[in-house]
Design an enzyme around this catalytic site. Structure first.
Site, PDB file in Angstrom:
ATOM      1  N   ASP A  14      -8.913  -1.740   2.708  1.00 45.00           N
ATOM      2  CA  ASP A  14      -8.542  -1.162   3.995  1.00 45.00           C
ATOM      3  C   ASP A  14      -9.559  -1.501   5.078  1.00 45.00           C
ATOM      4  O   ASP A  14      -9.326  -1.223   6.259  1.00 45.00           O
ATOM      5  CB  ASP A  14      -8.416   0.362   3.866  1.00 45.00           C
ATOM      6  CG  ASP A  14      -7.343   0.762   2.866  1.00 45.00           C
ATOM      7  OD1 ASP A  14      -6.340   0.037   2.776  1.00 45.00           O
ATOM      8  OD2 ASP A  14      -7.511   1.788   2.177  1.00 45.00           O
ATOM      9  N   ASP A  20       0.824  -1.209   0.000  1.00 46.46           N
ATOM     10  CA  ASP A  20       0.000   0.000   0.000  1.00 46.46           C
ATOM     11  C   ASP A  20       0.858   1.258   0.000  1.00 46.46           C
ATOM     12  O   ASP A  20       0.588   2.211  -0.738  1.00 46.46           O
ATOM     13  CB  ASP A  20      -0.925  -0.018   1.225  1.00 46.46           C
ATOM     14  CG  ASP A  20      -2.173   0.833   1.016  1.00 46.46           C
ATOM     15  OD1 ASP A  20      -2.559   1.034  -0.149  1.00 46.46           O
ATOM     16  OD2 ASP A  20      -2.753   1.288   2.015  1.00 46.46           O
TER      17      ASP A  20
END
Length: 278
Positions: free
Chosen positions: A175, A129
């Site tokens: 997420d 990420d």
């Protein structure tokens, strides 16, 4: 590459239809337990079965065998209305309803069997990420380009424009799902301790809220997209580990391992056979 070959308009149209179907099914599945509590006992709930077979006689083979009831049909109807709303208007509320349904179904379907695996997974996605958000603009470009419920959007101009807000902050479903399956694992670990407490679940859940709040704070402070896992992973892993250290259960937490349903079933069968032999 895809955007260079195909028009973004056609890609968004294809994704809209695809996520319309998936979203309706996911939202219907998510709503079913809630609607079952809302419906009165006098509600005429009839059972149905959808059966598709192939061949005939002894060679007949079941392809689809799905059982449902009237309550499921009501949920499907409500979800279809939301789906049409999303398909026609692309409204952020409809997008978020589908996104939450996808996230909840993802947490329900995906399982981690031990804490070590969860830490490795979160650690790997932490690096992934950070690289794709800070190292390139691919992640941000994809999130902004594709009109699909692969993210939750939060209107920043809600007070000014109300439900017609157009300036959004985004949170990818990954997420939510990835930390979510880790938090779900800690909940099952709590249950395995048989202490009638949910210490690790609550600590990791509060850690998620803290990490998400920190993400929003940093994003608004620096006016730049932030990789949410940069803040969520240390929080969701660190808080439970600190709690385990404080309670002296760190070794027990990392030794905890779940058996798969198949293994659990075989274990039950073997124990039953042993009892019969005795």
């Amino acid at each position: 590459v895809v955007l260079q070959v195909f028009s973004q308009e056609y890609i968004n149209l294809l994704l809209s239809v695809y996520f319309f179907v998936l979203g309706v099914l996911a939202l219907s599945h998510t709503m079913s337990p809630l609607m079952s509590r809302i419906f009165p006992a006098s509600f005429p709930n009839k059972q149905y079965q959808l059966l598709f077979t192939q061949g005939s006689g002894e060679s007949k083979e079941e392809i689809v065998n799905y059982e449902f009831d009237t309550k499921n049909l009501v949920c499907l109807l409500i979800s279809s209305v939301v789906g049409v709303w999303y398909l026609l208007k692309k409204h952020w509320i409809a997008n978020n309803l589908f996104g939450l349904a996808f996230a909840l179904n993802g947490v329900e379907l995906l399982h981690l069997n031990n804490v070590s695996t969860g830490c490795i997974l979160l650690g790997g996605l932490f690096v992934y990420d950070v690289f794709w958000v800070f190292g390139t603009n691919v992640m941000v470009t994809v999130a902004k380009s594709f009109e699909a419920p692969i993210k939750l959007v939060f209107p920043q101009d809600l007070l000014e424009k109300g439900l017609n807000a157009s300036n959004f902050a985004m949170l990818g479903l990954g997420d939510i799902v990835i930390p979510g399956i880790f938090i779900a694992l800690l909940l099952r670990f709590d249950v395995s301790l048989k202490k009638n407490s949910r210490t690790y679940f609550y600590s990791s859940f509060l850690a998620y809220i803290f990490g998400l709040g920190l993400t929003i704070f940093v994003m608004h402070t620096f006016k730049h997209a932030q990789p949410a896992l940069l803040y969520l992973v240390p929080a969701c892993v660190g808080f439970p580990v600190i709690v385990a250290l404080f309670k002296g259960e760190l070794t027990e937490m990392f030794r905890y391992e779940e058996s798969s349903p198949e293994e659990a079933g075989s274990t039950d069968e073997s124990s039953e056979s042993e009892k019969k032999d005795q």
